[in-house]
Enzyme design. Structure first.
Site, PDB file in Angstrom:
ATOM      1  N   LYS A 118      -0.831 -14.329 -11.568  1.00  0.00           N
ATOM      2  CA  LYS A 118      -2.255 -13.689 -11.688  1.00  0.00           C
ATOM      3  C   LYS A 118      -3.406 -14.573 -11.900  1.00  0.00           C
ATOM      4  O   LYS A 118      -4.410 -14.348 -11.614  1.00  0.00           O
ATOM      5  CB  LYS A 118      -2.068 -12.495 -12.515  1.00  0.00           C
ATOM      6  CG  LYS A 118      -1.149 -11.259 -12.155  1.00  0.00           C
ATOM      7  CD  LYS A 118      -1.347 -10.835 -10.660  1.00  0.00           C
ATOM      8  CE  LYS A 118      -0.443  -9.607 -10.245  1.00  0.00           C
ATOM      9  NZ  LYS A 118      -0.861  -9.087  -9.091  1.00  0.00           N
TER      10      LYS A 118
ATOM     11  N   ALA B 200       0.703  -1.301   0.011  1.00  0.00           N
ATOM     12  CA  ALA B 200       0.024  -0.109  -0.049  1.00  0.00           C
ATOM     13  C   ALA B 200       0.781   1.247  -0.094  1.00  0.00           C
ATOM     14  O   ALA B 200       0.378   2.457   0.188  1.00  0.00           O
ATOM     15  CB  ALA B 200      -1.036  -0.152   1.321  1.00  0.00           C
ATOM     16  N   SER B 201       2.111   1.125  -0.287  1.00  0.00           N
ATOM     17  CA  SER B 201       2.757   2.304  -0.154  1.00  0.00           C
ATOM     18  C   SER B 201       2.805   3.059  -1.313  1.00  0.00           C
ATOM     19  O   SER B 201       3.212   4.395  -1.465  1.00  0.00           O
ATOM     20  CB  SER B 201       4.408   2.117   0.270  1.00  0.00           C
ATOM     21  OG  SER B 201       4.892   0.958  -0.724  1.00  0.00           O
ATOM     22  N   ARG B 202       2.436   2.305  -2.732  1.00  0.00           N
ATOM     23  CA  ARG B 202       2.639   3.048  -3.954  1.00  0.00           C
ATOM     24  C   ARG B 202       1.586   2.515  -4.701  1.00  0.00           C
ATOM     25  O   ARG B 202       0.877   1.631  -4.480  1.00  0.00           O
ATOM     26  CB  ARG B 202       3.955   2.873  -4.650  1.00  0.00           C
ATOM     27  CG  ARG B 202       5.170   3.407  -3.746  1.00  0.00           C
ATOM     28  CD  ARG B 202       6.411   3.154  -4.620  1.00  0.00           C
ATOM     29  NE  ARG B 202       6.769   1.906  -4.681  1.00  0.00           N
ATOM     30  CZ  ARG B 202       7.090   0.942  -5.536  1.00  0.00           C
ATOM     31  NH1 ARG B 202       6.821   1.503  -6.780  1.00  0.00           N
ATOM     32  NH2 ARG B 202       7.402  -0.085  -5.508  1.00  0.00           N
TER      33      ARG B 202
ATOM     34  N   TYR C 173       4.596 -13.824 -14.716  1.00  0.00           N
ATOM     35  CA  TYR C 173       3.488 -12.796 -14.065  1.00  0.00           C
ATOM     36  C   TYR C 173       2.054 -13.276 -14.264  1.00  0.00           C
ATOM     37  O   TYR C 173       1.427 -13.286 -13.472  1.00  0.00           O
ATOM     38  CB  TYR C 173       3.829 -11.514 -14.583  1.00  0.00           C
ATOM     39  CG  TYR C 173       2.925 -10.304 -14.172  1.00  0.00           C
ATOM     40  CD1 TYR C 173       3.189  -9.867 -12.777  1.00  0.00           C
ATOM     41  CD2 TYR C 173       1.966  -9.942 -14.921  1.00  0.00           C
ATOM     42  CE1 TYR C 173       2.253  -8.901 -12.480  1.00  0.00           C
ATOM     43  CE2 TYR C 173       1.156  -8.875 -14.445  1.00  0.00           C
ATOM     44  CZ  TYR C 173       1.319  -8.337 -13.085  1.00  0.00           C
ATOM     45  OH  TYR C 173       0.471  -7.194 -12.775  1.00  0.00           O
TER      46      TYR C 173
ATOM     47  N   ASP D  68       7.684  -8.412   4.211  1.00  0.00           N
ATOM     48  CA  ASP D  68       7.398  -8.804   2.770  1.00  0.00           C
ATOM     49  C   ASP D  68       6.482 -10.121   2.635  1.00  0.00           C
ATOM     50  O   ASP D  68       6.275 -10.951   3.467  1.00  0.00           O
ATOM     51  CB  ASP D  68       8.994  -9.466   2.621  1.00  0.00           C
ATOM     52  CG  ASP D  68       9.156 -10.317   1.304  1.00  0.00           C
ATOM     53  OD1 ASP D  68       7.832 -10.658   0.437  1.00  0.00           O
ATOM     54  OD2 ASP D  68      10.177 -10.452   0.950  1.00  0.00           O
TER      55      ASP D  68
ATOM     56  N   ASN E 209      -2.898  -6.969  -2.622  1.00  0.00           N
ATOM     57  CA  ASN E 209      -2.390  -5.978  -3.840  1.00  0.00           C
ATOM     58  C   ASN E 209      -0.941  -6.150  -4.240  1.00  0.00           C
ATOM     59  O   ASN E 209      -0.613  -5.990  -5.112  1.00  0.00           O
ATOM     60  CB  ASN E 209      -2.751  -4.648  -3.421  1.00  0.00           C
ATOM     61  CG  ASN E 209      -2.059  -3.564  -4.430  1.00  0.00           C
ATOM     62  OD1 ASN E 209      -2.583  -3.594  -5.551  1.00  0.00           O
ATOM     63  ND2 ASN E 209      -0.902  -2.936  -4.090  1.00  0.00           N
TER      64      ASN E 209
ATOM     65  N   ALA F  64       1.151 -16.398 -15.113  1.00  0.00           N
ATOM     66  CA  ALA F  64       0.741 -17.472 -14.286  1.00  0.00           C
ATOM     67  C   ALA F  64       0.302 -17.037 -12.850  1.00  0.00           C
ATOM     68  O   ALA F  64      -0.489 -17.689 -12.068  1.00  0.00           O
ATOM     69  CB  ALA F  64       1.994 -18.518 -14.336  1.00  0.00           C
TER      70      ALA F  64
HETATM   71  P1  NAP Z   1       3.883  -0.572  -7.981  1.00  0.00           P
HETATM   72  O1  NAP Z   1       3.518   0.741  -8.445  1.00  0.00           O
HETATM   73  O2  NAP Z   1       5.105  -1.270  -8.605  1.00  0.00           O
HETATM   74  O3  NAP Z   1       3.533  -0.834  -6.389  1.00  0.00           O
HETATM   75  C1  NAP Z   1       3.950  -2.138  -6.091  1.00  0.00           C
HETATM   76  C2  NAP Z   1       3.370  -2.241  -4.424  1.00  0.00           C
HETATM   77  O4  NAP Z   1       3.630  -3.485  -4.013  1.00  0.00           O
HETATM   78  C3  NAP Z   1       4.409  -1.090  -3.625  1.00  0.00           C
HETATM   79  O5  NAP Z   1       3.627  -0.565  -2.473  1.00  0.00           O
HETATM   80  C4  NAP Z   1       5.407  -2.173  -3.107  1.00  0.00           C
HETATM   81  O6  NAP Z   1       5.965  -1.616  -1.683  1.00  0.00           O
HETATM   82  C5  NAP Z   1       4.703  -3.574  -2.972  1.00  0.00           C
HETATM   83  N1  NAP Z   1       5.519  -4.786  -2.823  1.00  0.00           N
HETATM   84  C6  NAP Z   1       6.243  -5.088  -3.837  1.00  0.00           C
HETATM   85  N2  NAP Z   1       6.729  -6.230  -3.437  1.00  0.00           N
HETATM   86  C7  NAP Z   1       6.200  -6.433  -1.943  1.00  0.00           C
HETATM   87  C8  NAP Z   1       6.639  -7.616  -1.102  1.00  0.00           C
HETATM   88  N3  NAP Z   1       7.100  -8.553  -1.258  1.00  0.00           N
HETATM   89  N4  NAP Z   1       5.829  -7.456   0.030  1.00  0.00           N
HETATM   90  C9  NAP Z   1       4.966  -6.409   0.485  1.00  0.00           C
HETATM   91  N5  NAP Z   1       4.773  -5.530  -0.511  1.00  0.00           N
HETATM   92  C10 NAP Z   1       5.490  -5.603  -1.638  1.00  0.00           C
HETATM   93  O7  NAP Z   1       2.754  -1.696  -8.746  1.00  0.00           O
HETATM   94  P2  NAP Z   1       1.145  -1.195  -8.920  1.00  0.00           P
HETATM   95  O8  NAP Z   1       1.000  -0.833 -10.284  1.00  0.00           O
HETATM   96  O9  NAP Z   1       0.536  -0.380  -8.095  1.00  0.00           O
HETATM   97  O10 NAP Z   1       0.454  -2.736  -9.153  1.00  0.00           O
HETATM   98  C11 NAP Z   1      -0.134  -3.151  -7.684  1.00  0.00           C
HETATM   99  C12 NAP Z   1      -0.877  -4.446  -7.895  1.00  0.00           C
HETATM  100  O11 NAP Z   1      -1.720  -4.488  -9.023  1.00  0.00           O
HETATM  101  C13 NAP Z   1       0.199  -5.596  -8.361  1.00  0.00           C
HETATM  102  O12 NAP Z   1      -0.116  -6.686  -7.924  1.00  0.00           O
HETATM  103  C14 NAP Z   1       0.270  -5.595  -9.941  1.00  0.00           C
HETATM  104  O13 NAP Z   1       0.394  -6.774 -10.530  1.00  0.00           O
HETATM  105  C15 NAP Z   1      -1.346  -5.227 -10.103  1.00  0.00           C
HETATM  106  N6  NAP Z   1      -1.642  -4.604 -11.521  1.00  0.00           N
HETATM  107  C16 NAP Z   1      -0.991  -3.468 -11.952  1.00  0.00           C
HETATM  108  C17 NAP Z   1      -1.148  -3.076 -13.227  1.00  0.00           C
HETATM  109  C18 NAP Z   1      -0.861  -1.937 -13.689  1.00  0.00           C
HETATM  110  O14 NAP Z   1      -1.070  -1.525 -14.884  1.00  0.00           O
HETATM  111  N7  NAP Z   1      -0.175  -0.974 -12.957  1.00  0.00           N
HETATM  112  C19 NAP Z   1      -2.177  -3.794 -14.181  1.00  0.00           C
HETATM  113  C20 NAP Z   1      -2.888  -4.973 -13.586  1.00  0.00           C
HETATM  114  C21 NAP Z   1      -2.486  -5.497 -12.087  1.00  0.00           C
HETATM  115  P3  NAP Z   1       7.331  -1.384  -1.503  1.00  0.00           P
HETATM  116  O15 NAP Z   1       8.128  -0.250  -2.663  1.00  0.00           O
HETATM  117  O16 NAP Z   1       7.577  -0.920   0.062  1.00  0.00           O
HETATM  118  O17 NAP Z   1       8.239  -2.707  -1.812  1.00  0.00           O
END
Ligand code: NAP
Length: 246
Positions: free
Chosen positions: A159, A13-15, A155, A63, A90, A157
């Site tokens: 999802k 939830a940080s980003r 990825y 993590d 998420n 697989a």
């Molecule tokens: P993002 O901007 O890269 O942010 C990812 C978040 O996940 C960050 O808050 C990060 O925290 C956290 N994270 C990563 N590894 C972690 C771990 N091992 N344990 C706990 N937290 C972890 O990604 P996003 O685009 O917001 O994506 C969020 C979700 O939506 C993901 O599951 C992604 O696959 C899915 N999604 C995204 C898109 C898209 O177009 N963006 C499309 C479909 C699905 P830290 O920085 O603190 O590590």
């Protein structure tokens, strides 16, 4: 407010999308535990935003792929807020590459964070939900679980695995007042998609019928709906948020 009195845990939830989900859940009335793995400053900002909305926030670092950290983190949240009513799995990562060149560690890490992470956090949270006979679990999948995408076999697989996981768990807990659903975003503006080469971004965007990327808030609104009482008869399903891409 529809989520007044509810407690939510949002992983990653940080980003990006997780951040928007945490803030929108708070806007709907929930107290929110903000999980992060590395981005502590960003997570603090999310907590401040939640507090500015008049809701309680709790920062919890773990993590999602590490069982001990998950167990400890969930325990802390339950001790702080008394319970967890809404869980949003998420947290997610990409380690893209064509299969012929993909390293086993890239396969392992993506599956560990994206799929095993959801399993570990859910397993830690669900006993409390079962006891209280109310719960909402929302797993963030992706359009590529359905469409596939070259360079993302690991990825996709992970999802697609989340969809099967959610459907099965939904059947296991349906009589306990717990719903389990999936939100499958398309192309959303976050750090994850900003990291794509410009050409790949343009190619992806050109395929979106609405002609634009989605915002993290547009995904968060779908999550808030599934977390609310308005979605009380919806379980085991997938809500696509993708501008018509799938
Ligand atoms: P993002 O901007 O890269 O942010 C990812 C978040 O996940 C960050 O808050 C990060 O925290 C956290 N994270 C990563 N590894 C972690 C771990 N091992 N344990 C706990 N937290 C972890 O990604 P996003 O685009 O917001 O994506 C969020 C979700 O939506 C993901 O599951 C992604 O696959 C899915 N999604 C995204 C898109 C898209 O177009 N963006 C499309 C479909 C699905 P830290 O920085 O603190 O590590």
């Amino acid at each position: 407010m529809e989520l007044e009195g509810k407690v939510a845990l949002v992983t990653g939830a940080s980003r990006g999308i997780g951040r928007a989900i945490a803030v929108e859940l708070a806007r709907a009335g929930a107290e929110v535990a903000v999980n992060f793995a590395a981005s502590e400053d960003a997570a603090r900002e999310v907590a401040s935003e939640i507090e500015a909305l008049g809701r309680k926030a709790y920062l919890v670092k773990f993590d999602v792929a590490e069982p001990e950290g998950v167990a400890q983190g969930v325990k802390e949240v339950e001790e702080t807020f008394g319970r967890i009513d809404i869980l949003v799995n998420n947290a997610g990562i990409t380690r893209d590459g064509l299969l012929v060149r993909m390293k086993e560690e890239d396969w392992e890490r993506v599956l560990s964070v994206n799929l095993k992470g959801a399993f570990l956090v859910t397993k830690a949270v669900i006993p409390g939900m079962m006891k209280r006979r109310w719960g909402r679990i929302i797993n963030v999948s992706s359009v590529v679980a359905f469409s596939g995408n070259p360079g993302q076999s690991n990825y996709a697989a992970s999802k697609a695995g989340l969809v099967g996981f959610s459907r099965s768990l939904a059947l296991e807990v349906a009589r306990r007042g717990i719903t389990v659903n999936v939100v499958a975003p398309g192309f959303i503006e976050t750090d994850m998609t900003a990291a794509l080469p410009e050409k790949a971004r343009e190619a992806l965007l050109s395929q979106v019928p609405m002609g634009r990327a989605g915002t993290p808030e547009e995904v968060a609104h779908a999550v808030v709906f599934l977390a609310s009482d308005k979605a009380s008869y919806i379980t085991g399903t997938v809500l696509h948020v993708n501008g018509g891409l799938w």
